[in-house]
Enzyme design. Structure first.
Site, mmCIF file in Angstrom:
data_model
loop_
_atom_site.group_PDB
_atom_site.id
_atom_site.type_symbol
_atom_site.label_atom_id
_atom_site.label_comp_id
_atom_site.label_asym_id
_atom_site.label_seq_id
_atom_site.Cartn_x
_atom_site.Cartn_y
_atom_site.Cartn_z
ATOM 1 N N ASP A 27 0.884 -1.146 0.000
ATOM 2 C CA ASP A 27 0.000 0.000 0.000
ATOM 3 C C ASP A 27 0.933 1.210 0.000
ATOM 4 O OD1 ASP A 27 -2.022 1.806 0.084
ATOM 5 O OD2 ASP A 27 -3.139 0.797 1.666
HETATM 6 C C1 BGC Z 1 -4.882 3.291 0.024
HETATM 7 C C2 BGC Z 1 -4.903 2.301 -1.091
HETATM 8 C C3 BGC Z 1 -4.712 3.011 -2.392
HETATM 9 C C4 BGC Z 1 -3.416 3.781 -2.351
HETATM 10 C C5 BGC Z 1 -3.116 4.534 -3.616
HETATM 11 C C6 BGC Z 1 -3.679 4.220 -0.025
HETATM 12 O O1 BGC Z 1 -3.844 5.268 0.850
HETATM 13 O O2 BGC Z 1 -4.929 2.627 1.261
HETATM 14 O O3 BGC Z 1 -6.085 1.570 -1.080
HETATM 15 O O4 BGC Z 1 -4.768 2.114 -3.455
HETATM 16 O O5 BGC Z 1 -3.483 4.721 -1.307
HETATM 17 O O6 BGC Z 1 -3.962 5.615 -3.763
#
Ligand code: BGC
Length: 738
Positions: free
Chosen positions: A265
């Protein structure tokens, strides 16, 4: 002379051809097996080039190997549409004019359809939009289990049951990936709340892990064939999930044989050695904007950047680990950005809108329509039946694609509920009723009390004169609502809606309440409201789907993918002390263990407000008696259960027939029953169909944590055929003798 020249030219031509053919490297030859191509590419790469594959080059891009003509990867959120373009080095939107999309209904809605064919259409349409927009990795679907109604991201997930979430995510992934776009299944694992998501350390039993929290990920990987998985922010048993030996090395890549890529993530990596050794393949979003003064190029400061290279050179990381990581990234690239035969895709087509519409209608849940006694249901509302219709509520006009965090979408078209209702019913009056402020990331837009008061007054005055009030409220995508990076702070409706609904009821009892949310909410006014509809974030076609459901042009057939507790303390995660939810800010212990969702309510005898699997229809269904092909089952055998279902009402409709299995007696705790199969069928008025389920030994098993294997004990098992987890229409039993 001429002949000699000709022969020489021909020879030169053929030699050149043969030479050129010899020179075509195996990794570029799409007719060669994938693993041969990967091995060939690896054999040509320097260690620096291998390392460079493993970390970002921009907010949503990671490099390939330019020297070898291996292209980069482009990522996009996820999970219910293709997000607008983000700047290269910061979180700002890039301001393109060509990056709008279809917003598909959020995944709670997809789960509520209980229709795997719709899930396939969803994945196909989303994949077409993603590839059209030049994306290689689509960040979704989310399959974290719904543990508490306070989790700010439940709307991106598929409910509380591992089997339902698993069944629903598989076709989505398969169809998405047919477009040469990878699914990135998130958030692996145990990211069940947003509060303290970056560091909360989850402790749970092996049984809870294997029986509740992992099966949907397993289905996504093993049956869906997902090409990538996103490592979550939180910790699990002491180590961050994104580089967690148990989750990545032992389970995902070991037990499940995952050959794809573990992507962090954004910013979920915290340690170079752990990231290198414990299964992380690609690091995205770590804290740097690429312009920091500490280094020439900030991305090299990622944990899998310079520091990783140094550890390799110092002999601390074995070359097999480096090669395996690089191979996994190459596999992802070859399957997506380097796939020359992938389709071109399409954006915002009729077919995409139709898929979104069908999901919206089939996922909308009719919670209440009269009480079967004196109180009569008001739905469907036939056009012309009421002279003065008043619509009240902020969600009637709000663009709910905005906010919520990374799943935010820029839609090309949007039909608001109010627009949809005006199209359906003609003249419709509107009062906002309450003010919810703007969606602001990480903070709440405070609404002045005077505004709240005056909006309420206006709505109540108008309601007194109306023949029918359609209330359209619920949650929204603001901070501390259905939104990333925070949890809800109350189980009740926000923005004074409970009080508003009460005030409206005082002047007009002819009220339909429509809730748009991704979470359960308390409904203290439920007894006094004749008809209640639960719908979700429906995206582009919101107003059309809603108007069709309310008018009866479409018959809703959604069934709840999670339980609605009467009050928060009834919910298993909230039944224990704060260490169980939200934790003490460092640790969190899942004390409810395997009794998540309906497993808890059933086993503990707690009556929910609305049970898992529940949803009404404008028609009614009568179930026949469940019949078994045998009352005995051996370890290798399987038996069949069949049951007739008849549409006894006057409208065509769809019903989801649910099969639950219960173990009568077992040496370990087992829930009263667990969902093991379901089938959605369509029936014309008067029509009857027989639904047949195969019952197999696998459906009887629990995870034996002592032996570390799935096992079923001999004895009596019960099968429950139901219209919901609490509305069992027929039971049957058999004896299992392995
Ligand atoms: C989220 C993810 C997301 C990523 C990219 C993170 O803050 O938890 O689900 O895909 O950001 O935007």
């Amino acid at each position: 002379m001429n002949r000699i020249l000709l022969v020489c030219c021909a020879a030169a031509f053929f030699m050149k051809g043969a030479h050129a053919q010899e020179e075509t490297p195996a990794y570029l030859d799409e007719s060669r097996p994938l693993e041969v191509r990967i091995a060939d590419a690896l054999s040509r790469m320097t260690v620096e080039e291998k390392v460079r594959l493993s970390y970002a080059q921009g907010k949503f891009s990671s490099p390939g190997c330019p020297r070898l003509g291996i292209p980069e990867l482009w990522y996009s959120d996820g999970p219910h549409g293709v997000r607008a373009e983000i700047n290269w080095n910061d979180w700002g939107y890039a301001g393109w004019t060509s990056d709008s999309c279809t917003a598909f209904p959020a995944l709670t809605c997809l789960a509520a359809t209980w229709n795997t064919e719709l899930s396939a259409r969803y994945g196909k349409a989303l994949g077409e939009e993603a590839v059209y927009r030049g994306k290689d990795v689509q960040l979704g679907p989310g399959v974290n289990i719904y543990r508490t109604p306070l989790n700010g991201r439940n709307f991106e997930y598929m409910g509380e049951d591992p089997y339902l979430a698993g069944e629903m995510c598989v076709p989505y992934i398969q169809e998405l990936q047919k477009n040469g776009v990878a699914a990135c299944v998130k958030h692996y694992a145990l990211n069940n709340q947003e509060l303290w998501r970056g560091h909360i350390d989850v402790e749970l039993s092996d049984r809870a892990l294997y029986e509740i929290y992992l099966p949907a990920f397993k289905a996504a990987v093993e049956r869906g064939g997902a090409w990538s998985v996103m490592g979550a922010y939180n910790k699990v048993r002491g180590t961050h999930a994104a580089h967690n030996k148990l989750l990545n090395n032992e389970i995902l890549k070991g037990e499940w044989g995952f050959d794809g890529c573990v992507v962090t993530d954004w910013g979920a990596a915290h340690d170079t050695y752990e990231a290198a050794m414990y299964g992380l393949d690609l690091e995205m979003g770590s804290y740097t904007n690429g312009l920091t003064s500490e280094s020439e190029f900030g991305y090299d400061d990622y944990y899998l950047g310079k520091a990783y290279l140094k550890m390799i050179k110092d002999g601390k990381i074995p070359m097999e680990v480096v090669d395996d990581k690089a191979a996994r990234v190459l596999r992802l690239i070859f399957r997506t950005s380097m796939n020359r035969s992938k389709p071109f895709g399409s954006l915002c087509t009729e077919a995409h809108y139709q898929a979104a519409y069908d999901v919206a209608v089939e996922g909308t849940v009719l919670l209440k329509n009269g009480n079967g006694k004196k109180q009569k249901g008001l739905l469907p509302v036939r056009p012309g039946a009421y002279r003065r219709i008043l619509v009240v509520g902020d969600n009637a006009t709000r663009n709910l694609m905005l906010g919520g965090g990374s799943s935010e979408l820029k839609v090309k078209d949007f039909i608001s509920p109010l627009e949809g209702l005006r199209k359906e019913f003609g003249e419709v009056e509107y009062a906002q009723g309450y003010a919810a402020g703007r969606p602001m990331y990480g903070q709440v837009d405070v609404v002045p009390q005077e505004l709240t008061d005056s909006l309420r007054l206006d709505a109540v005055e108008k309601a007194a004169d109306a023949d029918l009030v359609i209330y359209i409220g619920g949650l929204n995508k603001n901070h501390l609502q259905d939104c990333e990076a925070g949890d809800r702070i109350s189980y009740n409706l926000p923005f004074g809606q409970d009080e508003l609904i009460r005030s409206l009821l005082e002047v007009n009892k002819n009220m339909v309440v429509v809730l748009l949310s991704g979470n359960a909410v308390a409904m203290p006014w439920l007894d006094d409201v004749p008809s209640v509809v639960q719908t979700w974030y429906l995206g582009t076609i919101t107003g059309k789907a809603l108007a069709d459901v309310l008018s009866g042009d479409a018959n809703p057939s959604g069934k709840l993918p999670f339980t609605y507790p009467v009050k928060l303390e009834d919910c298993p995660a909230h039944h224990f002390d704060a260490l169980c939810y939200p934790g003490d800010s460092i640790r969190e212990v899942y004390k409810e263990d395997i009794l998540v969702g309906y497993r808890w309510y059933d086993t503990k005898g707690v009556k929910p407000l609305f049970p898992f699997g529940y949803g009404l229809s404008y028609t009614s269904f009568e179930y026949g008696k469940a019949r078994l092909s045998s009352d005995k089952m051996s370890a290798s055998g399987r038996i069949e259960l069949s049951c007739t279902v008849k549409n006894t009402g006057s409208a065509a409709g769809k019903e989801t027939v649910q099969l639950y299995v219960g173990d009568e007696k077992c040496s370990v705790l087992r829930p009263v029953k667990e969902l093991k199969a379901f089938r959605k069928i369509r029936l014309e008025p008067g029509e009857e169909k027989t639904v047949t389920f195969a019952v197999t030994p696998d459906m009887l098993k629990f995870f034996d944590d002592k032996k570390h294997e799935w096992s079923a004990e001999p004895g009596k098992f019960k099968l429950y055929v139901g219209a919901s987890s609490a509305d069992i229409r027929s039971e049957a039993e058999f004896v299992y003798r392995p």
